[in-house]
Design a protein around this motif. Structure first.
Motif, short mmCIF file in Angstrom:
data_model
loop_
_atom_site.label_atom_id
_atom_site.label_comp_id
_atom_site.label_asym_id
_atom_site.label_seq_id
_atom_site.Cartn_x
_atom_site.Cartn_y
_atom_site.Cartn_z
N TYR A 33 0.83 -1.22 0.00
CA TYR A 33 0.00 0.00 0.00
C TYR A 33 0.86 1.26 0.00
CZ TYR A 33 0.85 0.63 5.01
OH TYR A 33 1.45 0.83 6.22
N GLN A 69 9.84 2.31 9.13
CA GLN A 69 8.40 2.51 9.31
C GLN A 69 7.99 2.63 10.79
OE1 GLN A 69 6.08 3.23 6.98
NE2 GLN A 69 7.78 3.52 5.62
N PHE A 101 -3.27 -1.94 12.80
CA PHE A 101 -2.48 -0.73 13.08
C PHE A 101 -3.13 0.52 12.53
CE2 PHE A 101 -0.59 -0.04 8.89
CZ PHE A 101 -0.50 -1.30 8.33
N GLU A 166 4.49 7.66 0.41
CA GLU A 166 3.42 7.49 1.39
C GLU A 166 2.53 8.73 1.46
OE1 GLU A 166 4.45 6.11 5.33
OE2 GLU A 166 2.35 5.62 5.71
N TYR A 197 4.91 12.69 10.52
CA TYR A 197 4.69 11.24 10.67
C TYR A 197 5.28 10.44 9.49
CZ TYR A 197 2.15 6.83 10.84
OH TYR A 197 1.83 5.50 10.84
N CYS A 201 8.53 7.79 9.69
CA CYS A 201 8.35 6.40 9.25
C CYS A 201 9.33 6.05 8.13
CB CYS A 201 6.92 6.17 8.76
SG CYS A 201 5.69 6.07 10.09
N TYR A 249 0.74 -4.56 17.43
CA TYR A 249 -0.68 -4.37 17.12
C TYR A 249 -1.49 -5.54 17.66
CZ TYR A 249 2.04 -1.43 14.13
OH TYR A 249 2.98 -0.57 13.69
N GLY A 266 7.59 -2.93 12.07
CA GLY A 266 7.21 -1.94 11.06
C GLY A 266 6.85 -2.65 9.77
N VAL A 267 6.02 -2.01 8.93
CA VAL A 267 5.60 -2.69 7.69
C VAL A 267 6.72 -2.80 6.66
CG1 VAL A 267 3.10 -2.32 7.78
CG2 VAL A 267 4.57 -0.58 6.74
#
Ligand SMILES: NC(=O)CC[C@H](N)C(=O)O
Length: 315
Positions: A33, A69, A101, A166, A197, A201, A249, A266-267
């Motif tokens: 994503y 992230q 998350f 992002e 933010y 990340c 999470y 983190g992703v």
């Protein structure tokens, strides 16, 4: 199982883990994503351990930078506690969310107050808190300097391509931030808060740098390699408690059950884990499990904890 592992033991343990996991490299699903993360080779695997007595052990791609992230949320939380102390708990809770998350559901039921500083809504709130008195650009610079201080490494940078990527696609985070703003829970414009933010990340770090940056948490608040004092012993303990209960999470319970160490995922596929009094560990494998946590990274830490006896619940 003996409490203290020799340097040879630890190096052999992580080499064994790497070898045993090699046939599985590429398992899990890379976060797609964020377009820039979708391009990462899923077969990377790196691990670094830095012990409180100064040993450094590495295996695989431990020196390859990756997007940390949400692991960065540990560092922004630390910064926020430094600036505002316990007052931050008026704005964000410290309970596990039991949901994804990036979930928005609980926020409505709970009046826009996020459950904890590690879910997206909570970390966005932390960005808003530490923005007080700064421009976004100043604050982003301060966060980078802070992480460099933690790791004692001036080479750490933000990957601006990831941040841009992002910013262009972070619709969910815009929704969360606007929703909180509608409850009067953000002090700054949504674009400013998310600018901060998305940039924190997008910090790009190697496993070695990440393990060094987390070492203060394993060593009572002071990095024993650099001598840099970061937080009090009590605060280090409390950050570890939050990592244990909320760092993965709605996979936090499973991670505590299997690994038994405070950890933050983190992703990008990174995980920072803390063995209090013993070591800081960073692992990176981009394929994620259904909760958005590194699949093989979690497994590697489970193997490490089992073989070292480092679980906080006993060996
Ligand atoms: N879990 C994560 O690492 C999420 C961080 C990511 N920047 C996001 O907001 O979606």
């Amino acid at each position: 199982m003996p409490e203290q592992k020799t340097p040879q033991d630890l190096q052999a343990i992580i080499e064994d883990i790497h070898r045993e996991l090699t046939p599985r490299l590429g398992e899990g699903k890379v976060a797609d994503y964020i377009p820039q993360l979708a391009r990462v080779n899923p077969e990377h695997f790196g691990m670094a351990i830095v012990t409180t007595d100064g040993q450094v052990h590495r295996v695989g791609d431990a020196e390859v930078p990756f997007s940390i992230q949400s692991v960065s949320k540990v560092f922004t939380l630390t910064l926020a506690l430094g600036k505002h102390g316990e007052n931050i708990w008026h704005r964000v809770g410290r309970e596990p969310s039991g949901s994804a998350f990036n979930s928005i559901v609980q926020l409505e039921q709970e009046g826009g107050k996020p459950r904890n500083p590690f879910i997206n809504a909570g970390a966005i709130t932390i960005s808003d808190l530490i923005l007080a008195g700064h421009t976004p650009r100043e604050l982003i610079g301060e966060i980078v300097q802070f992480v460099r201080y933690l790791a004692d490494d001036d080479a750490i940078v933000i990957d601006h391509e990831v941040a841009r990527s992002e910013t262009a696609t972070g619709f969910r985070n815009f929704a969360l931030a606007n929703f909180m703003r509608s409850f009067g829970r953000l002090d700054h414009p949504v674009e400013h808060v998310l600018g901060v933010y998305f940039h924190h990340c997008a910090l790009s770090m190697t496993c070695s740098q990440l393990a060094k940056a987390g070492l203060f948490l394993a060593a009572g608040g002071t990095n024993p390699l650099s001598g840099h004092s970061v937080v009090s012993r009590q605060r280090a303990r409390r950050i570890n408690a939050l990592m244990l209960t909320c760092g993965h999470y709605d996979g936090s319970g499973d991670f505590a059950y299997r690994v038994g160490l405070p950890g933050k995922s983190g992703v990008g596929g990174g995980i920072l884990a803390v063995a209090p009094g013993k070591a800081s560990v960073a692992v990176w494998s981009p394929g994620l499990n259904e909760n958005g946590n590194s699949l093989l990274g979690s497994l590697a830490l489970e193997m490490l904890a089992a073989r070292t006896g480092w679980s906080v619940f006993g060996s």
